[in-house]
Design a protein around this motif. Structure first.
Motif, short mmCIF file in Angstrom:
data_model
loop_
_atom_site.label_atom_id
_atom_site.label_comp_id
_atom_site.label_asym_id
_atom_site.label_seq_id
_atom_site.Cartn_x
_atom_site.Cartn_y
_atom_site.Cartn_z
N MET A 171 0.83 -1.19 0.00
CA MET A 171 0.00 0.00 0.00
C MET A 171 0.87 1.25 0.00
SD MET A 171 -2.70 1.30 2.89
CE MET A 171 -1.42 2.11 3.84
N GLN A 172 0.65 2.13 -0.93
CA GLN A 172 1.39 3.37 -0.99
C GLN A 172 0.43 4.52 -1.26
OE1 GLN A 172 4.39 2.94 -3.97
NE2 GLN A 172 5.58 1.48 -2.78
N LYS A 173 0.69 5.63 -0.62
CA LYS A 173 -0.14 6.81 -0.87
C LYS A 173 0.26 7.45 -2.19
CE LYS A 173 0.98 8.53 3.19
NZ LYS A 173 1.10 9.48 4.30
N ASP A 174 -0.73 7.87 -2.97
CA ASP A 174 -0.42 8.61 -4.19
C ASP A 174 -1.57 9.56 -4.47
OD1 ASP A 174 -2.28 7.46 -6.47
OD2 ASP A 174 -1.58 5.74 -5.31
N SER A 175 -1.23 10.68 -5.08
CA SER A 175 -2.22 11.72 -5.31
C SER A 175 -3.31 11.27 -6.26
CB SER A 175 -1.54 12.98 -5.85
OG SER A 175 -0.84 12.68 -7.05
N THR A 226 -3.04 8.34 7.59
CA THR A 226 -2.50 7.10 7.06
C THR A 226 -0.98 7.20 7.01
OG1 THR A 226 -4.48 6.72 5.72
CG2 THR A 226 -2.50 5.50 5.12
N SER A 227 -0.31 6.22 7.61
CA SER A 227 1.15 6.21 7.61
C SER A 227 1.63 4.79 7.36
CB SER A 227 1.70 6.74 8.95
OG SER A 227 1.23 5.96 10.04
N MET A 273 -9.03 8.56 14.85
CA MET A 273 -8.77 7.22 14.32
C MET A 273 -7.75 7.30 13.20
SD MET A 273 -12.82 6.14 14.27
CE MET A 273 -12.65 4.36 14.09
N ALA A 274 -6.90 6.28 13.08
CA ALA A 274 -5.83 6.30 12.07
C ALA A 274 -5.60 4.88 11.57
CB ALA A 274 -4.55 6.87 12.66
#
Length: 337
Positions: free
Chosen positions: A1-5, A23-24, A247-248
């Protein structure tokens, strides 16, 4: 899982505004950083376990080696033996956990069954200011499962609950791996229900995952569904109690565990649907002339009928119990030879 715009732009604004700041990744929370932030806060890791002799010992060993002895981040490891018929309790005790038998915790209460019951009893049996829940059937467990979940709680006072996120493959009997296919009940039942009725929670990538952590002061204020609806209920109940900003979620990477049959997943789905129904009714969002049925009729490959009860019970908030629990420590009584 990776964050992306790109992905963020495809989310509803309600979810997008929460997702980024909350989210981290487990890599963001190395144990050396967290031990400095821990201070006097105590941490309990609780593992519900039923017939998990093949995996529970390794999980406990990793936690003890990396997060008790190498970096003293965890103060106690509690394994709740949920009526196992194998050597689960002995393996856990030999690896260094404090083992308690589910029915020995708060023995004055009528006994109930299910995963949520084991979690609630584990909350009662443990003592930490922060409680981390981890499933005991994980095959690729690493200490980052624990440290990742602790990161936001130890460093952000406004965070009260942290859910694990991960890639969850489906591994067939032939060893073939299907990426992203492991969460069948999540995709077919839980995620649609959350999007329909609690869209604020739609950003949780693994809403039914068994790895999460929270402050004891919060966990003791909410009820625990005793069956497989427990994770769904906790999300909904904690949203109502602490709000979404408290919450996270943390990316824990890759998660492998044992898989259940389609029939068992059907029974799990029934329990989750009844759990969602109870929350909608409790929040005054539905009014029914009669309660839903709790029996599920299924047919096997030969057309034989099987009838199951998928009804769910509930334990009250632990804080509502006046007397503190008496919890026998059975670790030293187990034959660990």
């Amino acid at each position: 899982m990776q964050k992306d715009s790109g992905r963020s732009l495809r989310m509803p604004s309600l979810v997008r505004d929460w997702f980024g700041p909350h989210t981290s990744s487990a890599a963001d929370w190395p144990p050396d950083l967290l031990i400095r932030a821990k201070g006097t806060v105590t941490v309990s890791v609780v593992l519900p376990a039923r017939d998990e002799e093949g995996t529970v010992g390794e999980i406990v060993s990793v936690i003890r080696r990396d997060l008790v002895e190498t970096v003293p981040l965890v103060d106690e490891i509690v394994v709740v033996d949920s009526r196992s018929t194998d050597a689960t309790a002995a393996r856990a005790a030999a690896a260094g956990a404090r083992v308690v038998h589910q029915d020995d915790v708060l023995p004055g209460l009528p006994p109930l069954s299910g995963k949520g019951e084991a979690l609630w009893k584990g909350l009662a049996a443990s003592t930490g200011d922060i409680v981390v829940f981890v499933d005991s059937d994980l095959r690729n467990f690493g200490a980052h499962f624990i440290s990742g979940l602790l990161g936001p709680l130890l460093t952000q006072p406004g965070t009260h609950f942290v859910k694990g996120a991960y890639e969850r493959p489906l591994i067939g009997l032939d060893g073939v791996v299907q990426r992203g296919a492991g969460g069948r009940v999540t995709e077919l039942v839980a995620r649609p229900m959350l999007n329909l009725y609690w869209p604020e929670l739609a950003g949780f990538i693994q809403p039914l995952g068994g790895e999460y952590a929270a402050r004891r002061s919060v966990l003791e204020q909410v009820p625990f569904v005793t069956e497989y609806g427990v994770e769904f209920a906790l999300l909904v109940d904690l949203l109502e109690r602490v709000g979404l900003d408290a919450m996270a979620q943390v990316d824990l990477g890759h998660r492998e565990h044992s898989h259940q049959s389609t029939a068992a997943l059907g029974r799990m789905a029934g329990q989750i649907m009844l759990t969602a129904w109870s929350r909608l009714e409790r929040q005054g969002r539905i009014v029914a002339s009669e309660a839903p049925a709790t029996r599920l009729l299924q047919f096997d490959a030969d057309g034989e009928a099987n009838l199951s009860d998928v009804g769910v019970a509930e334990r009250p908030p632990l804080a509502s119990l006046i007397n503190p629990p008496v919890v026998p420590d059975v670790s030293v009584k187990e034959d660990v030879a």
